[in-house]
Scaffold this motif. Structure first.
Motif, PDB file in Angstrom:
ATOM      1  N   ILE A 141       0.322  10.596   1.991  1.00 21.15           N
ATOM      2  CA  ILE A 141       0.019   9.221   2.438  1.00 21.15           C
ATOM      3  C   ILE A 141       0.696   8.931   3.637  1.00 21.15           C
ATOM      4  O   ILE A 141      -0.059   8.680   4.925  1.00 21.15           O
ATOM      5  CB  ILE A 141       0.172   8.160   1.342  1.00 21.15           C
ATOM      6  CG1 ILE A 141      -0.814   8.089   0.202  1.00 21.15           C
ATOM      7  CG2 ILE A 141       0.100   6.710   2.126  1.00 21.15           C
ATOM      8  CD1 ILE A 141      -0.420   7.033  -0.767  1.00 21.15           C
ATOM      9  N   ILE A 170      -1.060   1.965   5.914  1.00 19.29           N
ATOM     10  CA  ILE A 170      -0.323   3.150   5.592  1.00 19.29           C
ATOM     11  C   ILE A 170       1.308   2.770   5.304  1.00 19.29           C
ATOM     12  O   ILE A 170       1.656   2.995   4.497  1.00 19.29           O
ATOM     13  CB  ILE A 170      -0.324   4.119   6.355  1.00 19.29           C
ATOM     14  CG1 ILE A 170      -1.773   4.637   6.603  1.00 19.29           C
ATOM     15  CG2 ILE A 170       0.623   5.206   6.184  1.00 19.29           C
ATOM     16  CD1 ILE A 170      -2.241   5.169   5.298  1.00 19.29           C
ATOM     17  N   GLN A 192      -0.688   2.507  -4.582  1.00 20.12           N
ATOM     18  CA  GLN A 192      -0.822   3.755  -4.387  1.00 20.12           C
ATOM     19  C   GLN A 192      -2.045   4.084  -5.131  1.00 20.12           C
ATOM     20  O   GLN A 192      -2.777   5.064  -4.862  1.00 20.12           O
ATOM     21  CB  GLN A 192       0.340   4.625  -4.665  1.00 20.12           C
ATOM     22  CG  GLN A 192       1.601   4.186  -4.067  1.00 20.12           C
ATOM     23  CD  GLN A 192       2.442   5.400  -3.636  1.00 20.12           C
ATOM     24  OE1 GLN A 192       2.362   6.590  -4.035  1.00 20.12           O
ATOM     25  NE2 GLN A 192       3.335   5.245  -2.707  1.00 20.12           N
TER      26      GLN A 192
END
Length: 109
Positions: free
Chosen positions: A15, A30, A43
């Protein structure tokens, strides 16, 4: 030619590497997800978004996408997304709402 970062579904460990692929709103998303390490739902929602965008459910170990690796596949999907960063943020929020709704339904059973 097997990539070391290929997994069955989008791996959360990559990520942070997607941060610089789009504009400021994407980078902020992000950062928010990366800082929420202890919040599994955050997540999981991002993984759900990426699984849908990348087509992870149809990927197989001998496919071209799998051989290139999850990072390259995700990078291409994010960069080729025709909408705006705000559209991506909305898709992420939709995934988060969907997961929360699923959990609430499961708790009521």
């Amino acid at each position: 030619m097997y990539s070391y970062d290929t997994e069955l579904l989008f791996p959360p460990k990559i990520i942070p590497t997607l941060r610089g692929l789009r504009g400021r709103d994407w980078a902020n998303l992000i950062d928010q997800i990366d800082q929420s390490v202890n919040d599994d739902l955050v997540q999981i929602a991002f993984v759900l978004l990426m699984v849908r965008m990348n087509g992870c459910m149809t990927c197989s170990s001998d496919s071209y996408k799998a051989m290139r690796g999850c990072y390259r596949c995700a990078s291409r999907s994010i960069q080729r997304f025709a909408g705006t960063d705000l559209d991506l943020n909305r898709l992420y929020r939709d995934a988060l709402l969907e997961i929360n709704k699923y959990i609430e339904q499961d708790e009521n059973i």
